[in-house]
Motif scaffolding. Structure first.
Motif, PDB file in Angstrom:
ATOM      1  N   GLU A 162     -17.490 -21.055  -9.719  1.00 45.76           N
ATOM      2  CA  GLU A 162     -17.038 -20.552  -8.421  1.00 45.76           C
ATOM      3  C   GLU A 162     -16.467 -19.142  -8.559  1.00 45.76           C
ATOM      4  OE1 GLU A 162     -14.320 -23.524  -7.090  1.00 45.76           O
ATOM      5  OE2 GLU A 162     -15.897 -24.837  -6.302  1.00 45.76           O
ATOM      6  N   SER A 199     -20.578 -28.007  -5.303  1.00 44.16           N
ATOM      7  CA  SER A 199     -21.429 -26.999  -4.676  1.00 44.16           C
ATOM      8  C   SER A 199     -21.838 -25.989  -5.741  1.00 44.16           C
ATOM      9  CB  SER A 199     -20.669 -26.293  -3.551  1.00 44.16           C
ATOM     10  OG  SER A 199     -21.432 -25.213  -3.045  1.00 44.16           O
ATOM     11  N   THR A 201     -24.113 -23.335  -5.269  1.00 39.52           N
ATOM     12  CA  THR A 201     -24.879 -22.299  -4.592  1.00 39.52           C
ATOM     13  C   THR A 201     -25.170 -21.148  -5.551  1.00 39.52           C
ATOM     14  OG1 THR A 201     -23.739 -22.852  -2.547  1.00 39.52           O
ATOM     15  CG2 THR A 201     -24.925 -20.779  -2.592  1.00 39.52           C
TER      16      THR A 201
END
Length: 427
Positions: A162, A199, A201
């Protein structure tokens, strides 16, 4: 060498300009108390020095030191090692990012180790290379009621990704073009991350070096058993016990677990299935990034060949069951999920070598330098020029994959099929 400044959400960092790349070491991505989940790193005021490698998390000596040799120089250890190392050609532009998750059986290792220097990849391939520290051993994977929820090392990896996603543009990287690559426990970690509810991404591709069997994730009951054994051996509060006592109890737990399980590869603390953020079964996903997946010809020798020469049948069985079969299983899973998959086997062996193409022998061909790998037992009597010649070829394939999803444009390395389980051999 001259200084260079990068500005991130954590503050400004002073790196160093090498001959053809920029280097930033010890950049914090998170902070956490012992046995707590990571929280975002607190921004600092002023310019923080990042010209030297950071520390690594506390750990015992690697059990594969007899194969790899010790890291040179030996890094300092600290419980506050939530850091990444960044190597980039430039602070401007938007180039592919390659994020390295180290191996070490979930018990040792660190992204700050000189073995994992990304200078050659970055310089030769116009990519940003980031290597990640995450908690290992009992500090990262203890499951003990009232002390540690388990899978803290997984949470560290997610926090690092992240941070990279948010800040890599400050280092000339494209946050929407990330390739995760890792070896052994690092490769296994990537499969866990893809299977989790995290997540991810921006993860476009993955490269898996020597992932062990997916079922080395512990069941909840086994993890609880190992946690209780650790607490009994430690005999005091894990939150406040001196670090030396924690590591000694970790060692004692490893010995006890080894006797109980009879497993020469499995560590006593590792990711736990059905504990956040991991599901009941890893390696199951409906959508998968494109992948390079491979293993070395003699993986098993690193674990079995000590003072006496074991049966070659034993070594071959360990290589097949732990690594070769896993590579095919993963290739099938990724391909079924719609990914383009490229498989390899690493067969290169130096002339005078007692380990063959052992576990970890492919690492010097991708990361690190002659200085960091000098004297490594697994390289035997090989001249560095020989390592560098094959290494440059492999790095170009990895770089091409990170840029466009194809290692060599389909010229000679065809995608995986069950009829063609090994797409290319490095020898």
């Amino acid at each position: 060498m001259s200084e260079v400044i990068a500005s991130t959400t954590s503050g400004q960092f002073r790196g160093v300009r090498r001959e053809s790349s920029l280097y930033f070491g010890g950049i914090p991505y998170a902070r956490a108390a012992r046995f707590q989940r990571p929280e975002p790193a607190e921004p600092h005021i002023g310019i923080r020095d990042a010209t030297a490698p950071g520390t690594v998390f506390p750990q015992p000596p690697s059990r594969l030191e007899r194969v790899m040799g010790p890291p040179v120089p030996e890094p300092e250890q600290s419980e506050d090692s939530f850091t990444v190392t960044v190597t980039t050609p430039s602070l401007t532009g938007r180039r592919p990012v390659m994020v390295w998750l180290h191996g070490g059986g979930y018990s040792s290792g660190g992204g700050a180790l000189p073995w994992y220097d990304g200078d050659a990849l970055s310089t030769e391939g116009d990519v940003v290379v980031v290597s990640v520290n995450y908690r290992v051993g009992v500090l990262g994977y203890l499951l003990l009621d009232g002390v540690s929820e388990g899978n803290l090392g997984v949470h560290d990896q997610i926090a690092a990704i992240e941070w990279i996603r948010t800040n890599i543009d400050a280092f000339g990287g494209d946050p929407d073009s990330i390739t995760l690559f890792g070896q052994s426990a690092g490769a296994h970690s990537i499969v866990n991350l893809l299977s989790s509810n995290a997540s991810l991404t921006g993860i476009r591709r993955v490269i898996l070096h020597s992932s062990p069997r997916l079922d080395i994730n512990f069941s909840h009951s086994t993890a609880v058993q190992n946690g209780k054994a650790f607490a009994r051996i430690l005999g005091s509060d894990p939150n406040t016990a001196p670090l030396a006592d924690v590591l000694e109890a970790f060692r004692g737990t490893a010995i006890e677990f080894g006797k109980r399980s009879g497993n020469v590869v499995q560590p006593p603390f590792a990711p736990v299935s059905e504990v956040a953020p991991l599901p009941e079964e890893s390696g199951t996903f409906t959508d998968a990034p494109d992948a390079i997946i491979g293993y070395t010809h003699d993986e098993g020798s690193a674990f079995l060949r000590v003072a006496l020469d074991p049966s070659r049948d034993e070594e071959e069985a360990l290589t097949q069951n732990m690594f070769a079969d896993t590579a095919v299983e993963l290739a099938d899973t990724f391909a079924t999920a719609g990914a383009s998959v490229y498989t390899y086997r690493f067969d290169w062996t130096p002339g005078e070598n007692t380990f063959g193409a052992t576990h970890c022998i492919d690492l010097p061909f991708v990361l690190g330098s002659q200085k960091s790998w000098q004297g490594s037992p697994m390289l035997g009597d090989a001249e560095w020029s020989t390592v560098e010649e094959l290494g440059r070829q492999i790095r170009q394939l990895w770089i091409s994959f990170a840029h466009n999803g194809s290692p060599d444009g389909g010229k000679s390395w065809k995608t995986y099929t069950p009829e063609n389980p090994i797409g290319i051999t490095f020898a």
